[in-house]
Design a protein around this motif. Structure first.
Motif, mmCIF file in Angstrom:
data_model
loop_
_atom_site.group_PDB
_atom_site.id
_atom_site.type_symbol
_atom_site.label_atom_id
_atom_site.label_comp_id
_atom_site.label_asym_id
_atom_site.label_seq_id
_atom_site.Cartn_x
_atom_site.Cartn_y
_atom_site.Cartn_z
ATOM 1 N N TRP A 267 0.861 -1.185 0.000
ATOM 2 C CA TRP A 267 0.000 0.000 0.000
ATOM 3 C C TRP A 267 0.893 1.228 0.000
ATOM 4 O O TRP A 267 2.015 1.181 0.481
ATOM 5 C CB TRP A 267 -0.979 0.029 1.166
ATOM 6 N N LEU A 268 0.372 2.322 -0.535
ATOM 7 C CA LEU A 268 1.113 3.578 -0.601
ATOM 8 C C LEU A 268 0.222 4.721 -0.161
ATOM 9 O O LEU A 268 -0.908 4.849 -0.625
ATOM 10 C CB LEU A 268 1.565 3.874 -2.027
ATOM 11 N N LEU A 269 0.747 5.526 0.722
ATOM 12 C CA LEU A 269 0.135 6.793 1.083
ATOM 13 C C LEU A 269 0.962 7.860 0.382
ATOM 14 O O LEU A 269 2.156 8.007 0.668
ATOM 15 C CB LEU A 269 0.141 6.995 2.593
ATOM 16 N N ILE A 270 0.358 8.568 -0.560
ATOM 17 C CA ILE A 270 1.082 9.505 -1.415
ATOM 18 C C ILE A 270 0.821 10.930 -0.944
ATOM 19 O O ILE A 270 -0.329 11.347 -0.790
ATOM 20 C CB ILE A 270 0.650 9.336 -2.887
ATOM 21 N N ASP A 271 1.910 11.664 -0.716
ATOM 22 C CA ASP A 271 1.826 13.067 -0.331
ATOM 23 C C ASP A 271 2.814 13.827 -1.216
ATOM 24 O O ASP A 271 3.995 13.968 -0.866
ATOM 25 C CB ASP A 271 2.159 13.233 1.150
ATOM 26 N N GLY A 272 2.340 14.252 -2.384
ATOM 27 C CA GLY A 272 3.234 14.884 -3.352
ATOM 28 C C GLY A 272 4.221 13.867 -3.880
ATOM 29 O O GLY A 272 3.827 12.842 -4.423
ATOM 30 N N ASP A 273 5.529 14.134 -3.671
ATOM 31 C CA ASP A 273 6.542 13.178 -4.125
ATOM 32 C C ASP A 273 7.060 12.298 -2.983
ATOM 33 O O ASP A 273 8.016 11.544 -3.161
ATOM 34 C CB ASP A 273 7.695 13.890 -4.833
ATOM 35 N N ILE A 274 6.414 12.382 -1.814
ATOM 36 C CA ILE A 274 6.777 11.533 -0.675
ATOM 37 C C ILE A 274 5.741 10.415 -0.552
ATOM 38 O O ILE A 274 4.528 10.672 -0.537
ATOM 39 C CB ILE A 274 6.813 12.339 0.647
ATOM 40 N N VAL A 275 6.230 9.184 -0.472
ATOM 41 C CA VAL A 275 5.361 8.019 -0.418
ATOM 42 C C VAL A 275 5.725 7.188 0.807
ATOM 43 O O VAL A 275 6.902 6.885 1.027
ATOM 44 C CB VAL A 275 5.523 7.170 -1.702
ATOM 45 N N THR A 276 4.706 6.842 1.601
ATOM 46 C CA THR A 276 4.883 5.909 2.706
ATOM 47 C C THR A 276 4.384 4.562 2.221
ATOM 48 O O THR A 276 3.322 4.473 1.592
ATOM 49 C CB THR A 276 4.086 6.366 3.947
ATOM 50 N N VAL A 277 5.145 3.489 2.511
ATOM 51 C CA VAL A 277 4.858 2.165 1.965
ATOM 52 C C VAL A 277 4.759 1.131 3.084
ATOM 53 O O VAL A 277 5.564 1.129 4.020
ATOM 54 C CB VAL A 277 5.961 1.734 0.964
ATOM 55 N N GLY A 278 3.787 0.249 2.950
ATOM 56 C CA GLY A 278 3.642 -0.900 3.840
ATOM 57 C C GLY A 278 3.045 -2.045 3.047
ATOM 58 O O GLY A 278 2.870 -1.939 1.834
ATOM 59 N N ILE A 279 2.728 -3.137 3.724
ATOM 60 C CA ILE A 279 2.038 -4.230 3.036
ATOM 61 C C ILE A 279 0.576 -4.228 3.462
ATOM 62 O O ILE A 279 0.227 -3.764 4.538
ATOM 63 C CB ILE A 279 2.691 -5.609 3.247
ATOM 64 N N THR A 280 -0.244 -4.748 2.600
ATOM 65 C CA THR A 280 -1.682 -4.704 2.823
ATOM 66 C C THR A 280 -2.129 -5.718 3.870
ATOM 67 O O THR A 280 -1.410 -6.652 4.217
ATOM 68 C CB THR A 280 -2.428 -4.989 1.514
ATOM 69 N N ASP A 281 -3.355 -5.517 4.323
ATOM 70 C CA ASP A 281 -3.969 -6.458 5.254
ATOM 71 C C ASP A 281 -4.055 -7.841 4.610
ATOM 72 O O ASP A 281 -3.766 -8.849 5.251
ATOM 73 C CB ASP A 281 -5.353 -5.946 5.650
ATOM 74 N N PHE A 282 -4.405 -7.896 3.333
ATOM 75 C CA PHE A 282 -4.461 -9.166 2.612
ATOM 76 C C PHE A 282 -3.101 -9.870 2.652
ATOM 77 O O PHE A 282 -3.014 -11.062 2.930
ATOM 78 C CB PHE A 282 -4.891 -8.916 1.157
ATOM 79 N N ALA A 283 -2.036 -9.118 2.400
ATOM 80 C CA ALA A 283 -0.692 -9.699 2.381
ATOM 81 C C ALA A 283 -0.303 -10.231 3.749
ATOM 82 O O ALA A 283 0.221 -11.352 3.860
ATOM 83 C CB ALA A 283 0.327 -8.665 1.916
ATOM 84 N N GLN A 284 -0.547 -9.443 4.804
ATOM 85 C CA GLN A 284 -0.139 -9.907 6.127
ATOM 86 C C GLN A 284 -0.963 -11.120 6.559
ATOM 87 O O GLN A 284 -0.462 -12.005 7.231
ATOM 88 C CB GLN A 284 -0.162 -8.781 7.172
ATOM 89 N N GLU A 285 -2.239 -11.193 6.137
ATOM 90 C CA GLU A 285 -3.043 -12.379 6.450
ATOM 91 C C GLU A 285 -2.491 -13.613 5.741
ATOM 92 O O GLU A 285 -2.459 -14.698 6.316
ATOM 93 C CB GLU A 285 -4.498 -12.156 6.050
ATOM 94 N N GLN A 286 -2.064 -13.453 4.497
ATOM 95 C CA GLN A 286 -1.498 -14.570 3.739
ATOM 96 C C GLN A 286 -0.176 -15.042 4.349
ATOM 97 O O GLN A 286 0.115 -16.239 4.358
ATOM 98 C CB GLN A 286 -1.287 -14.175 2.275
ATOM 99 N N LEU A 287 0.602 -14.110 4.857
ATOM 100 C CA LEU A 287 1.894 -14.450 5.460
ATOM 101 C C LEU A 287 1.747 -15.148 6.803
ATOM 102 O O LEU A 287 2.546 -16.004 7.146
ATOM 103 C CB LEU A 287 2.739 -13.188 5.654
#
Length: 128
Positions: free
Chosen positions: A16-36
């Motif tokens: 997942w990405l939270l976009i604020d102009g040219d700054i992006v915060t990145v993590g993995i989705t709820d779906f991904a963490q459930e699969q892991l």
């Protein structure tokens, strides 16, 4: 950060990405963490590292598997979530807030144009 899944953009590789102009915060989705399953270790990229879209730049390990986390765009790593080094379980308990992985400055924000919105991502997961 106060992200909600509807405010975010998503990659086909479940970041997942939270976009604020040219700054992006990145993590993995709820779906991904459930699969892991239970996350037991996170290897984060180096601050100031130059990354290229699509490169594997971090690793998340769980009791089931290890998975790469991919750079969603080309740019530079600005910050990492050091809390994950001591508490990798934050990825499971709060993937959209405290479980973020890194922040980066994107060189070309046009690379973000093809990301999925929440509805498209839900459809993508249904097809997986």
């Amino acid at each position: 950060m106060s992200n909600t899944p509807a405010d975010l953009k998503y990659t086909a590789t479940h970041e997942w990405l939270l976009i604020d102009g040219d700054i992006v915060t990145v993590g993995i989705t709820d779906f991904a963490q459930e699969q892991l399953g239970d996350v037991v270790f996170v290897e984060l990229p180096e601050v100031d590292a130059a990354v290229t879209a699509g490169d594997g730049i971090a690793v998340v390990e769980s009791v089931k598997a290890a998975s790469d986390i991919y750079a969603p765009a080309t740019g530079t790593i600005l910050a990492i979530n050091e809390s994950l080094e001591e508490a990798p379980e934050l990825v499971n308990s709060d993937p959209f807030e405290d479980g973020w992985f890194f922040r980066m400055r994107v060189t070309d924000t046009g690379e973000l144009d093809d990301l999925m919105d929440a509805d498209s991502y839900i459809d993508h997961c249904a097809d997986t």
